[in-house]
Design an enzyme around this catalytic site. Structure first.
Site, PDB file in Angstrom:
ATOM      1  N   ASP A 426       0.858  -1.182   0.000  1.00 27.93           N
ATOM      2  CA  ASP A 426       0.000   0.000   0.000  1.00 27.93           C
ATOM      3  C   ASP A 426       0.894   1.232   0.000  1.00 27.93           C
ATOM      4  OD1 ASP A 426      -1.754   2.079   0.536  1.00 27.93           O
ATOM      5  OD2 ASP A 426      -2.914   0.969   2.025  1.00 27.93           O
ATOM      6  N   HIS A 427       0.870   1.971  -1.116  1.00 23.36           N
ATOM      7  CA  HIS A 427       1.789   3.104  -1.252  1.00 23.36           C
ATOM      8  C   HIS A 427       1.400   4.290  -0.375  1.00 23.36           C
ATOM      9  CE1 HIS A 427       5.276   4.726  -2.915  1.00 23.36           C
ATOM     10  NE2 HIS A 427       5.010   4.693  -4.209  1.00 23.36           N
ATOM     11  N   ARG A 428       0.236   4.234   0.278  1.00 24.26           N
ATOM     12  CA  ARG A 428      -0.098   5.282   1.244  1.00 24.26           C
ATOM     13  C   ARG A 428       0.737   5.130   2.510  1.00 24.26           C
ATOM     14  NH1 ARG A 428      -6.384   4.135   1.991  1.00 24.26           N
ATOM     15  NH2 ARG A 428      -5.418   2.076   2.274  1.00 24.26           N
TER      16      ARG A 428
END
Length: 456
Positions: A426-428
């Protein structure tokens, strides 16, 4: 007296279940807590115990049929006064204040009332005025269409939220379905049957007459040449979860191919060790151990995004999910506190998990709350892929097949055993540097298993 048992609330917000098989039949005497049936929810197969001692009067659903929570499931002929039937609350129902909640063995729900079913709020159809008398649509011709004008006010049809959503997708008016099925709870099967009748009539009116002298060619919908598989149970739940994850968490996938010859040599020596003859230690167990060690230095990959609280929640433990392909679909049961386990303990836990999953006995508790997951796509001969994150997790590692191929080793080209690792995150929560560092840490352990002694 006749006592009715309705499908109880099986927890986890589930609204329906499919009857896998009945273990009793009408006329059979059953004891208290005797298993009546196996039902499949969106997460697991669950055994339903009998809340009564008596004789089975009737079964309200057949094997393979999907039943909504709160719908009648089975009826008993029991001795004595009429008991209060254990049943979950159904949408629209209001319990009497003097009645107490009764346990239904799996969940809890409001006891039934002998005063009859409470009235449901009215729904206005067509151009009826607010002063129109309230009436129930008792009957409708089978060729009625959803656009038919009904100038009256009727009660809201009895159904569950999933059934109403299903009817909306198909363009089916539940009022017209209720006119056919009566005052009982409307099921998905009722909606599907009504939609099929509408489609058949529509196709019949649109089918053009054949042109004289032309050869007949099949056009449009061809039921005899198609196979339709109902979307339900685990497959339905998995599809919804994957769509939610794919369109919620921004996925990034990175790949790394690693020389695992040293790991495969280690496993060969362990298989020859008589002290370990009762354990099946394979590459997946080593990967699992490497993941647990590497997560200690990559907290972002063992975390979840809490949108409501506006926080990133980092876990101080590893509940390791292991994706398992079963006849019922893909499930991801987990190994709790995997970071505390030795290599042998992890191997045993993976073997037990796989056996339970294949038998369809994985419990709902084993399918909820994982913090990081592994998918062993190598068992299918696949080298790499882009796995989708399980909802609530920030990382998943796909493990490819081990292959012998030419590889640079010690300054020369040699046949080595290599494996490709695919990490989605998850790039968040995780940036590229942390994702790459984690993948390299896992690869280092697989290249040189002895390096595990240096990690904590």
């Amino acid at each position: 007296m006749i006592a009715e048992f309705r499908l109880p609330d099986l927890g986890e917000g589930l609204t329906e279940a499919e009857v896998v098989q009945w273990l009793v039949s009408p006329g059979e005497k059953v004891a208290l807590n005797q298993t009546l049936a196996e039902v499949e929810t969106a997460k697991a197969v669950v055994e339903l115990p009998s809340p009564y001692e008596g004789t089975v009067s009737s079964l309200h659903a057949e094997a393979g049929e999907t039943v909504a929570v709160g719908a009648p499931l089975i009826a008993f002929d029991v001795a004595g006064e009429e008991p209060q039937t254990p049943t979950p609350a159904v949408e629209g129902a209001e319990a009497e204040g003097s009645e107490k909640t009764q346990p239904n063995l799996v969940g809890y729900g409001a006891a039934p009332t002998t005063a009859g079913r409470p009235a449901r709020r009215a729904r206005r159809i067509g151009g009826a005025s607010p002063a129109a008398d309230t009436a129930v649509l008792e009957a409708a011709p089978h060729d009625a269409s959803p656009s038919a004008s009904v100038e009256t006010v009727i009660e809201r049809p009895r159904s569950t939220p999933p059934v109403r959503a299903h009817a909306k997708r198909l363009g089916v008016d539940l009022v017209l379905v209720a006119a056919e099925v009566g005052d009982r709870l409307i099921t998905r099967q009722d909606v599907d049957a009504y939609a099929e009748r509408l489609a058949a009539r529509s196709d019949a009116t649109r089918t053009p007459a054949p042109v004289p002298g032309s050869a007949a060619r099949p056009t449009g919908h061809q039921p005899d040449r198609e196979t339709r598989i109902p979307i339900r149970g685990v497959r339905k739940h998995t599809a919804a979860a994957m769509v939610q994850s794919a369109f919620t968490a921004p996925h990034v996938t990175v790949f790394h191919t690693v020389d695992v010859t040293a790991t495969m040599d280690l496993l060969a020596r362990l298989r020859e060790d008589r002290a370990l003859s009762g354990h099946r230690i394979g590459p997946l167990a080593v990967v699992a151990k490497a993941v647990c060690l590497a997560l200690g230095g990559a907290p972002g990959l063992n975390a979840r995004w809490d949108e409501e609280a506006g926080e990133i929640v980092q876990h101080g433990y590893v509940d390791l999910g292991i994706a398992a392909a079963t006849d019922r679909g893909l499930i991801v049961p987990m190994i709790r506190d995997a970071e505390r386990m030795t290599l042998v303990e992890l191997a045993d836990a993976i073997a037990s998990l796989a056996e339970t999953a294949r038998a369809g006995k994985t419990s709902p508790a084993e399918l909820s709350g994982g913090t990081f997951s592994i998918s062993n796509i190598g068992v299918f001969g696949v080298d790499a892929g882009t796995p989708i994150l399980p909802p609530g997790q920030s990382g998943i590692l796909a493990v490819g097949a081990v292959r012998r191929q030419p590889w640079e080793h010690a300054g020369e080209i040699a046949l080595r055993q290599v494996m490709t690792l695919s990490l989605s995150f998850d790039h968040r929560i995780v940036d590229g540097a942390e994702g790459a560092a984690f993948l390299k840490a896992v690869a280092d352990v697989l290249e040189e298993p002895g390096r595990a002694m240096l990690l904590r």
